[in-house]
Scaffold this motif. Structure first.
Motif, PDB file in Angstrom:
ATOM      1  N   ALA A 229      51.505  -0.317 -50.392  1.00 22.45           N
ATOM      2  CA  ALA A 229      52.121  -1.605 -50.061  1.00 22.45           C
ATOM      3  C   ALA A 229      52.392  -1.731 -48.569  1.00 22.45           C
ATOM      4  N   VAL A 230      52.858  -0.663 -47.939  1.00 25.35           N
ATOM      5  CA  VAL A 230      53.127  -0.694 -46.497  1.00 25.35           C
ATOM      6  C   VAL A 230      51.863  -1.051 -45.733  1.00 25.35           C
ATOM      7  N   GLN A 231      50.767  -0.380 -46.060  1.00 26.68           N
ATOM      8  CA  GLN A 231      49.519  -0.609 -45.324  1.00 26.68           C
ATOM      9  C   GLN A 231      48.922  -1.987 -45.618  1.00 26.68           C
TER      10      GLN A 231
ATOM     11  N   GLY B  10      49.438  -9.050 -41.959  1.00 30.22           N
ATOM     12  CA  GLY B  10      50.124  -9.583 -40.790  1.00 30.22           C
ATOM     13  C   GLY B  10      51.630  -9.582 -40.896  1.00 30.22           C
ATOM     14  N   ALA B  11      52.179  -8.869 -41.890  1.00 34.90           N
ATOM     15  CA  ALA B  11      53.629  -8.797 -42.057  1.00 34.90           C
ATOM     16  C   ALA B  11      54.202  -7.630 -41.275  1.00 34.90           C
ATOM     17  N   ARG B  12      55.477  -7.737 -40.962  1.00 30.00           N
ATOM     18  CA  ARG B  12      56.225  -6.615 -40.422  1.00 30.00           C
ATOM     19  C   ARG B  12      56.921  -5.926 -41.589  1.00 30.00           C
ATOM     20  N   VAL B  13      56.743  -4.605 -41.711  1.00 28.32           N
ATOM     21  CA  VAL B  13      57.239  -3.882 -42.871  1.00 28.32           C
ATOM     22  C   VAL B  13      58.384  -2.952 -42.485  1.00 28.32           C
TER      23      VAL B  13
ATOM     24  N   LEU C 185      52.176   4.882 -40.712  1.00 30.51           N
ATOM     25  CA  LEU C 185      51.551   3.848 -41.531  1.00 30.51           C
ATOM     26  C   LEU C 185      51.785   2.452 -40.972  1.00 30.51           C
ATOM     27  N   GLY C 186      52.630   2.363 -39.945  1.00 33.68           N
ATOM     28  CA  GLY C 186      52.896   1.072 -39.333  1.00 33.68           C
ATOM     29  C   GLY C 186      54.192   0.415 -39.740  1.00 33.68           C
ATOM     30  N   ALA C 187      55.045   1.133 -40.493  1.00 33.44           N
ATOM     31  CA  ALA C 187      56.316   0.571 -40.952  1.00 33.44           C
ATOM     32  C   ALA C 187      57.464   1.031 -40.068  1.00 33.44           C
ATOM     33  N   THR C 188      58.543   0.255 -40.087  1.00 39.80           N
ATOM     34  CA  THR C 188      59.806   0.675 -39.479  1.00 39.80           C
ATOM     35  C   THR C 188      60.618   1.363 -40.570  1.00 39.80           C
TER      36      THR C 188
END
Length: 304
Positions: free
Chosen positions: A161-163, A169-172, A187-190
């Motif tokens: 889900a994070v990826q 284009g969402a911020r996770v 993975l690109g999440a905070t």
């Protein structure tokens, strides 16, 4: 005779034991698959423990496993002409309570071809996590610019889900233990730690608000989501039926052949990663114990 893993009464992981089964025969539109790896999911542990025992009469022995990867050994009659599989094709897909085995029969329409670049273990872990995450994000209408909160973001569905949300284009923002914070950043999440004070910590990270939330653990995660997301229809849970009935949040997840093909293609192209911890089929009890810690990064699979 093929070996499968099952149990003859509810209980701890130790109740899992080998079963000798008849070699299944594919019927019309079905394939006999030699299983190479099978995914292990939290629901398997719940079934083994007897969490759903009140749902109806129970018959034993029972088997487990809802996802697999393997090779087609034979096809039944009347296989659909649009089927992409043939004898010898490496495939992956979903099944129902029979994946922990050396061989199984499934409908060809539910299979996806396994790309050569995907390891067996990774392929076996994709169907449940990938389909659940993709269909959940679709139900929650995740769009570019959204802030999305994912609870239990380091697990199998959370990792997907994070990826996938990031690619939309969402911020996770993802909840996880401190040990998994660097993993989520990769993975690109905070990352944010779960536990008391979670609502305030998320508000500090997203003072502009949270647009959607995906709950993969239930309980307090839903409470936090209700406090942060205005539209309850953009809160989804895969596990908390009480929250669905009490608060009007969505029950999300489920299988979609289109979603399966999408995540397989993304993984084959290197746009999705899924860490896997593998156990031999005969060590299914150890695999269940690992899942029940609640701290698995990615997926646990059984190799056959």
């Amino acid at each position: 005779m093929p070996t499968a893993i099952g149990f003859s009464h509810f209980g701890a992981p130790e109740v899992l034991h080998p079963l000798q089964i008849e070699t299944p025969r594919p019927g019309p539109g079905q394939a006999l698959v030699r299983v190479r790896a099978a995914g292990v999911n939290p629901v398997d542990c719940k079934i083994r423990r007897g969490d759903f025992a009140d749902a109806g009469p129970q018959r034993f022995p029972r088997r487990l496993g809802n996802e697999f990867a393997g090779t087609v050994l034979a096809l039944g009659p009347d296989t659909p002409t649009e089927s992409a599989v043939a004898v010898g094709t490496d495939v992956l897909g979903s099944t129902s309570a029979q994946g922990y085995t050396e061989s199984l029969v499934v409908d060809t329409t539910g299979l996806a071809v396994k790309p050569p670049s995907l390891a067996w273990e990774t392929a076996a872990g994709l169907p449940a996590a990938g389909q659940t995450a993709r269909t959940a994000l679709s139900r929650l209408d995740v769009r570019p610019g959204d802030v999305v909160l994912v609870h239990a973001a380091a697990g199998g569905v959370g990792t997907m889900a994070v990826q996938l949300a990031g690619q939309l284009g969402a911020r996770v923002i993802g909840t996880a233990s401190e040990a998994n914070h660097d993993y989520l950043r990769g993975l690109g999440a905070t990352p944010v730690s779960y536990g008391p004070g979670l609502t305030e910590r998320v508000r500090a990270l997203a003072p502009e608000g949270v647009d959607a939330a995906l709950d993969l653990v239930g309980g307090d995660a839903v409470t936090t989501s209700l406090a942060l997301v205005r539209d309850r229809r953009r809160i989804g849970t895969t596990v908390d039926q009480h929250a669905v009935e009490e608060h009007g949040v969505q029950r999300v997840g489920g299988r979609s052949h289109a979603a399966l093909h999408e995540v397989v293609d993304l993984a084959a192209d290197g746009h999705l990663t899924l860490p896997v911890r593998a156990f031999p089929l005969g060590e299914a009890a150890s695999a269940h114990r690992a899942v029940e810690t609640g701290h698995v990064r990615g997926k646990v699979v059984l190799t056959v």
